[in-house]
Design a protein around this motif. Structure first.
Motif, short mmCIF file in Angstrom:
data_model
loop_
_atom_site.label_atom_id
_atom_site.label_comp_id
_atom_site.label_asym_id
_atom_site.label_seq_id
_atom_site.Cartn_x
_atom_site.Cartn_y
_atom_site.Cartn_z
N PRO A 33 0.82 -1.20 0.00
CA PRO A 33 0.00 0.00 0.00
C PRO A 33 0.87 1.26 0.00
O PRO A 33 1.88 1.30 0.67
N ILE A 34 0.41 2.24 -0.74
CA ILE A 34 1.22 3.44 -0.97
C ILE A 34 0.27 4.64 -1.12
O ILE A 34 -0.86 4.47 -1.57
N SER A 35 0.75 5.81 -0.74
CA SER A 35 -0.10 7.01 -0.87
C SER A 35 -0.03 7.55 -2.28
O SER A 35 0.94 7.29 -3.01
N ARG A 36 -1.04 8.33 -2.65
CA ARG A 36 -1.04 8.93 -3.98
C ARG A 36 0.15 9.88 -4.14
O ARG A 36 0.74 9.97 -5.23
N ALA A 37 0.50 10.56 -3.05
CA ALA A 37 1.64 11.48 -3.12
C ALA A 37 2.93 10.73 -3.43
O ALA A 37 3.76 11.20 -4.23
N ASP A 38 3.11 9.56 -2.80
CA ASP A 38 4.33 8.78 -3.07
C ASP A 38 4.35 8.26 -4.50
O ASP A 38 5.40 8.20 -5.13
N ILE A 39 3.16 7.85 -4.99
CA ILE A 39 3.11 7.39 -6.39
C ILE A 39 3.55 8.52 -7.31
O ILE A 39 4.35 8.33 -8.24
N ALA A 40 3.05 9.72 -7.04
CA ALA A 40 3.40 10.87 -7.87
C ALA A 40 4.91 11.11 -7.83
O ALA A 40 5.55 11.32 -8.86
N ASP A 43 -8.67 1.32 -1.67
CA ASP A 43 -8.18 2.09 -0.52
C ASP A 43 -8.10 1.15 0.67
O ASP A 43 -9.03 0.39 0.92
N VAL A 44 -6.99 1.23 1.40
CA VAL A 44 -6.82 0.28 2.51
C VAL A 44 -6.51 0.97 3.83
O VAL A 44 -5.80 0.43 4.66
N GLY A 45 -6.99 2.18 4.03
CA GLY A 45 -6.77 2.83 5.32
C GLY A 45 -5.76 3.96 5.21
O GLY A 45 -5.42 4.38 4.10
N PRO A 100 -2.19 10.35 5.05
CA PRO A 100 -2.61 10.07 3.67
C PRO A 100 -3.37 8.73 3.58
O PRO A 100 -3.10 7.80 4.33
N THR A 101 -4.32 8.68 2.63
CA THR A 101 -4.99 7.41 2.35
C THR A 101 -4.04 6.52 1.57
O THR A 101 -3.37 6.98 0.64
N LEU A 102 -3.97 5.26 1.94
CA LEU A 102 -3.10 4.33 1.22
C LEU A 102 -3.93 3.52 0.22
O LEU A 102 -5.05 3.11 0.50
#
Ligand code: ZN
Length: 389
Positions: free
Chosen positions: A37-44, A69-71, A81-83
């Protein structure tokens, strides 16, 4: 998110403007797959895409059921952040191992985890009839799938070209058989067909964890003998997609007739049927037991089969200088005396410098390794995903 893992997966660079939204979606999917699981910010941050496009692409993947979404993750100053994670059960892969005597089909999820599995003995069926068995098995496992099917991955004996046409599979009497096209049309699913040893090599490579070597050879020793080669992190096919077909290299011109039409191929000495024929043993297990119990003749035969294979390995090592060699298939049932003979002969016939560095390991009967490899090849082609274990 650790940088080391990114380097290992060779994360692709940001897409240029000329590349498509599909490419960016694949980037995001790979980030979820490799690092979620990863945040949208980290993906960006990791893909170089803007946060807006990552947001849109993730929401598309969520609509398709591929992402969930997993929490919430730990805060780095602002709100938590949502993961997002990959939903491994969102798609199913149908994967097949076409053995020379038994065909097996299974369902796998996007992580290559195998669920439903079914097998059929061929009972001598080959040609068209054997293709019929493939269809039956696919229909049967498909009926058990609980998510949309992504495609079909097949590992088969024989020489297979890039288009999934089997040039020659002696034991199944298949010649110039466009199996990928046939399955694609009949089942209306994307299909990958690869040589079974090559599929096994790909799976072994992918699942060797953090110690993953750039070069390795997997030799399948069962009814037939074939090697799958991974060189510089790529499956190697050779000019005619026949790389690793060591089973039909003649090692004894005065030897037994081989089903390929020549005499004294490696398979006439070191394959499972050859060993049973030469010893009169009823099974490889029985032969291994006799050797372990001190039956000198049984032990001699086991060691002779091992030495023949070891000699072939010495040639491979001499040409390629590959240090990681894994043996899979039913003949590994013969255990330590066989493996020792393989190693001794490979070392004895190699240059001291290369022989010493070579490690030959017993990968077991490898019942799932071809299924996993065929599944991984399909995932790589359809989604650009590299399966991790
Ligand atoms: Zn042959």
């Amino acid at each position: 998110v650790e940088g080391t893992r990114l380097a290992r997966t060779e994360f692709p660079a940001k897409a240029t403007h000329a590349q498509t939204r599909a490419h960016n979606a694949a980037l995001v999917l790979r980030a979820l797959y490799d690092l979620g699981p990863i945040s949208r910010a980290d993906i960006a941050r990791l893909t170089g895409l803007t946060r807006t496009s990552v947001g849109e692409l993730v929401s598309d993947l969520e609509d398709e059921g591929l992402a969930i979404d997993v929490g919430r993750g730990p805060s780095t100053g602002g709100k938590q952040p949502t993961l997002v994670a990959l939903n491994a059960g969102a798609r199913t892969v149908i994967t097949l191992d076409l053995g020379e005597r038994t065909f097996t089909a299974a369902l796998a999820n996007l992580r290559g985890e195998i669920a439903t599995r079914t097998s059929r003995d061929l009972d001598g069926r080959d040609g068209e009839q054997a293709i019929g068995v493939v269809h039956e098995l696919i229909d049967e496992v498909r009926a058990a799938a609980t998510s949309p099917i992504l495609g079909i991955g097949v590992g088969t004996p024989g020489i297979v070209d890039q288009s999934g046409t089997i040039r020659w599979a002696v034991s199944l009497d298949w010649q110039d058989l466009p199996l990928a096209r046939i399955l694609q049309q009949r089942h209306e699913l994307p299909t990958v067909v690869a040589n079974d040893s090559r599929a096994a090599a790909f799976a072994t490579y992918l699942f060797s964890g953090d110690e993953r070597p750039a070069n390795l050879v997997v030799i399948k020793v069962g009814r037939g003998i074939g090697a799958g080669l991974v060189l510089r992190d790529q499956l190697f096919g050779g000019d005619g997609e026949a790389a690793g077909e060591i089973g039909h290299v003649v090692i004894d011109p005065d030897g037994d007739a081989c089903h390929c039409g020549r005499y004294g191929c490696l398979e006439t000495v070191a394959s499972a049927p050859a060993i049973l024929r030469h010893t009169g043993a009823t099974s490889l297990e029985a032969l291994a037991e006799a050797a372990a119990a001190g039956d000198a003749e049984a032990l001699g035969s086991v060691r002779a089969a091992g030495r023949a294979l070891g000699g072939a390995i010495a040639h491979l090592v001499g040409v390629l200088d590959v240090r990681h060699i894994t043996l899979v298939g039913t003949v590994t049932t013969l255990g330590e005396p066989w493996l020792d003979a393989v190693r001794d002969e490979a070392t004895r016939r190699s240059l001291a410098a290369t022989g010493r560095e070579t490690t030959i390991v017993d990968g077991g009967t490898g019942e799932d390794v071809t299924l996993l490899g065929a599944c991984a090849l399909l995932l790589t082609r359809e989604l650009g995903l590299t399966v991790h274990r």
